[in-house]
Motif scaffolding. Sequence first.
Motif, PDB file in Angstrom:
ATOM      1  N   ARG A 166      46.789  38.581  52.219  1.00  0.00           N
ATOM      2  CA  ARG A 166      46.750  39.935  51.682  1.00  0.00           C
ATOM      3  C   ARG A 166      45.530  40.034  50.760  1.00  0.00           C
ATOM      4  NH1 ARG A 166      49.955  40.566  55.061  1.00  0.00           N
ATOM      5  NH2 ARG A 166      52.025  41.539  55.006  1.00  0.00           N
ATOM      6  N   PRO A 167      44.876  41.202  50.704  1.00  0.00           N
ATOM      7  CA  PRO A 167      43.710  41.340  49.824  1.00  0.00           C
ATOM      8  C   PRO A 167      44.074  41.027  48.376  1.00  0.00           C
ATOM      9  CG  PRO A 167      43.968  43.277  51.237  1.00  0.00           C
ATOM     10  CD  PRO A 167      45.209  42.461  51.399  1.00  0.00           C
ATOM     11  N   ILE A 168      43.180  40.328  47.697  1.00  0.00           N
ATOM     12  CA  ILE A 168      43.355  40.019  46.278  1.00  0.00           C
ATOM     13  C   ILE A 168      42.244  40.716  45.506  1.00  0.00           C
ATOM     14  CG2 ILE A 168      43.312  38.185  44.539  1.00  0.00           C
ATOM     15  CD1 ILE A 168      44.480  36.335  46.749  1.00  0.00           C
ATOM     16  N   VAL A 169      42.630  41.486  44.507  1.00  0.00           N
ATOM     17  CA  VAL A 169      41.678  42.219  43.667  1.00  0.00           C
ATOM     18  C   VAL A 169      41.538  41.462  42.350  1.00  0.00           C
ATOM     19  CG1 VAL A 169      41.109  44.427  42.602  1.00  0.00           C
ATOM     20  CG2 VAL A 169      42.409  44.371  44.756  1.00  0.00           C
ATOM     21  N   HIS A 170      40.312  41.125  41.995  1.00  0.00           N
ATOM     22  CA  HIS A 170      40.062  40.298  40.820  1.00  0.00           C
ATOM     23  C   HIS A 170      40.194  41.094  39.522  1.00  0.00           C
ATOM     24  CE1 HIS A 170      37.674  38.070  37.825  1.00  0.00           C
ATOM     25  NE2 HIS A 170      37.975  36.986  38.519  1.00  0.00           N
ATOM     26  N   HIS A 171      39.623  42.281  39.464  1.00  0.00           N
ATOM     27  CA  HIS A 171      39.685  43.203  38.320  1.00  0.00           C
ATOM     28  C   HIS A 171      38.787  42.824  37.143  1.00  0.00           C
ATOM     29  CE1 HIS A 171      42.783  46.035  39.528  1.00  0.00           C
ATOM     30  NE2 HIS A 171      43.625  45.064  39.818  1.00  0.00           N
ATOM     31  N   ASN A 172      38.092  41.693  37.187  1.00  0.00           N
ATOM     32  CA  ASN A 172      37.378  41.269  35.981  1.00  0.00           C
ATOM     33  C   ASN A 172      36.057  40.572  36.325  1.00  0.00           C
ATOM     34  OD1 ASN A 172      37.051  41.067  33.226  1.00  0.00           O
ATOM     35  ND2 ASN A 172      38.332  39.262  32.979  1.00  0.00           N
ATOM     36  N   ILE A 173      35.347  41.100  37.327  1.00  0.00           N
ATOM     37  CA  ILE A 173      34.061  40.524  37.714  1.00  0.00           C
ATOM     38  C   ILE A 173      32.998  40.941  36.697  1.00  0.00           C
ATOM     39  CG2 ILE A 173      32.230  40.513  39.460  1.00  0.00           C
ATOM     40  CD1 ILE A 173      34.712  38.968  40.297  1.00  0.00           C
ATOM     41  N   THR A 174      32.436  39.967  36.001  1.00  0.00           N
ATOM     42  CA  THR A 174      31.348  40.189  35.049  1.00  0.00           C
ATOM     43  C   THR A 174      30.450  38.965  35.095  1.00  0.00           C
ATOM     44  OG1 THR A 174      32.303  39.077  33.104  1.00  0.00           O
ATOM     45  CG2 THR A 174      33.022  41.347  33.521  1.00  0.00           C
ATOM     46  N   SER A 175      29.264  39.064  34.519  1.00  0.00           N
ATOM     47  CA  SER A 175      28.385  37.890  34.476  1.00  0.00           C
ATOM     48  C   SER A 175      28.969  36.791  33.592  1.00  0.00           C
ATOM     49  CB  SER A 175      26.987  38.280  33.999  1.00  0.00           C
ATOM     50  OG  SER A 175      27.023  38.892  32.730  1.00  0.00           O
ATOM     51  N   LEU A 176      29.863  37.143  32.667  1.00  0.00           N
ATOM     52  CA  LEU A 176      30.550  36.128  31.858  1.00  0.00           C
ATOM     53  C   LEU A 176      31.536  35.313  32.693  1.00  0.00           C
ATOM     54  CD1 LEU A 176      31.319  38.006  28.531  1.00  0.00           C
ATOM     55  CD2 LEU A 176      30.224  35.755  28.687  1.00  0.00           C
ATOM     56  N   ASN A 177      32.082  35.923  33.748  1.00  0.00           N
ATOM     57  CA  ASN A 177      33.105  35.269  34.555  1.00  0.00           C
ATOM     58  C   ASN A 177      32.567  34.692  35.854  1.00  0.00           C
ATOM     59  OD1 ASN A 177      35.042  35.789  32.631  1.00  0.00           O
ATOM     60  ND2 ASN A 177      35.603  37.766  33.527  1.00  0.00           N
ATOM     61  N   ILE A 178      31.242  34.637  35.956  1.00  0.00           N
ATOM     62  CA  ILE A 178      30.592  33.927  37.063  1.00  0.00           C
ATOM     63  C   ILE A 178      29.995  32.655  36.474  1.00  0.00           C
ATOM     64  CG2 ILE A 178      28.736  34.000  38.756  1.00  0.00           C
ATOM     65  CD1 ILE A 178      29.145  37.112  38.705  1.00  0.00           C
ATOM     66  N   LEU A 179      30.584  31.527  36.841  1.00  0.00           N
ATOM     67  CA  LEU A 179      30.151  30.238  36.312  1.00  0.00           C
ATOM     68  C   LEU A 179      29.218  29.552  37.302  1.00  0.00           C
ATOM     69  CD1 LEU A 179      33.585  28.995  34.880  1.00  0.00           C
ATOM     70  CD2 LEU A 179      31.882  30.508  33.827  1.00  0.00           C
ATOM     71  N   LEU A 180      28.392  28.640  36.792  1.00  0.00           N
ATOM     72  CA  LEU A 180      27.382  27.973  37.604  1.00  0.00           C
ATOM     73  C   LEU A 180      27.571  26.466  37.540  1.00  0.00           C
ATOM     74  CD1 LEU A 180      24.334  30.109  36.406  1.00  0.00           C
ATOM     75  CD2 LEU A 180      25.762  30.489  38.425  1.00  0.00           C
TER      76      LEU A 180
END
Length: 341
Positions: A166-180
């Motif tokens: 089932r589709p999952i919606v993250h709701h909190n995509i930001t550059s703070l929440n993209i880790l490298l």
Amino acid sequence: MAGSRLARRSNRPAALMPIVLNDQGIVDSLTENNQRSVWASTRIGQDEQLYLVHVQGTAGIGHPTTLVVKKFQNLDGIVDGNLENRCKSEMFLLASIRHDNIVNVLHFIQRENAIMLVYTYQVNGSLDQWLHRQEEGELPLSWPQRKAIAIGVAQGLFHLHHGCNRPIVHHNITSLNILLDHNFKAVIASFGAAQMNMAGLNQPLPIAWTVFGNFGYAAPEYGRAASQLTEKVDTYSFGVVLLELVTGRVANGVDGQLAIWARDNCSKLMAKKLERFKISVDKGIPNQARYMEEMATMFRLGVDCTVDDPQQRPSMHMALKRLRRGCGRGRFGGILTCYNL
């Protein structure tokens, strides 16, 4: 206390060795000195805290590593059903969607007064740090790195929206929440607000049980009827991240919201052989002339992803497809027509 034997996923051969986790050792390491803002969440500082924990291994088994621990704890020190359900929901959700571009939950620890989730740690921190809070002496991200990060995030969101039962919606995509990670591979984190949409793609989500979205990244439908919330809220936030990667601007700065600024100025920026666009890209990107058209097409995709009407935004399937082939249909193709001057 005996540790739990788990495998860490990574591209390095050493990662095939086991990580041996000592539960009590982890709990004892959750001190104020080890608290870190590894990623962003509306609950951090309330009933959730994040920590970095260094694990040395046990009895010669495994190897030293660093982990992220999220501690769930009510102010009254009681683990109630709500806290336990929230923690276990996040754990089971992440366990069900293993993907290279999504943070990996390794372990679960429960005590009388708190519950802990243990995650892999991405050594290069957040995308926000590299775009907006670089330390002296650090080289800026190159354009190939930025493009790879954009594709990595798109792959993770494509999996959430199209690759799960089932589709999952993250709701909190930001550059703070993209880790490298050590190779600057993008990893999406902060799943505390994520929702599975049992109704399917493009269908309204159930009424939200908490406030979602971050100012500057939040789609306009958050402020409208709940019946308009679909997975396209993630597409909007992803578009803002694309605009950050190209311009180096923050999502909400002196010029207001980046998405609105980009939409209002798109036609001017793309006119006269990108004359004005060239002075709007992140000045820290090396060899800009070589990649100018690619940067312009990613900017165009960012604008398309952040249009006001969610039905006019591309799906993450289409966004990923456009990124992989250069971000557009033709030289400057897109959903909107700001190039048709």
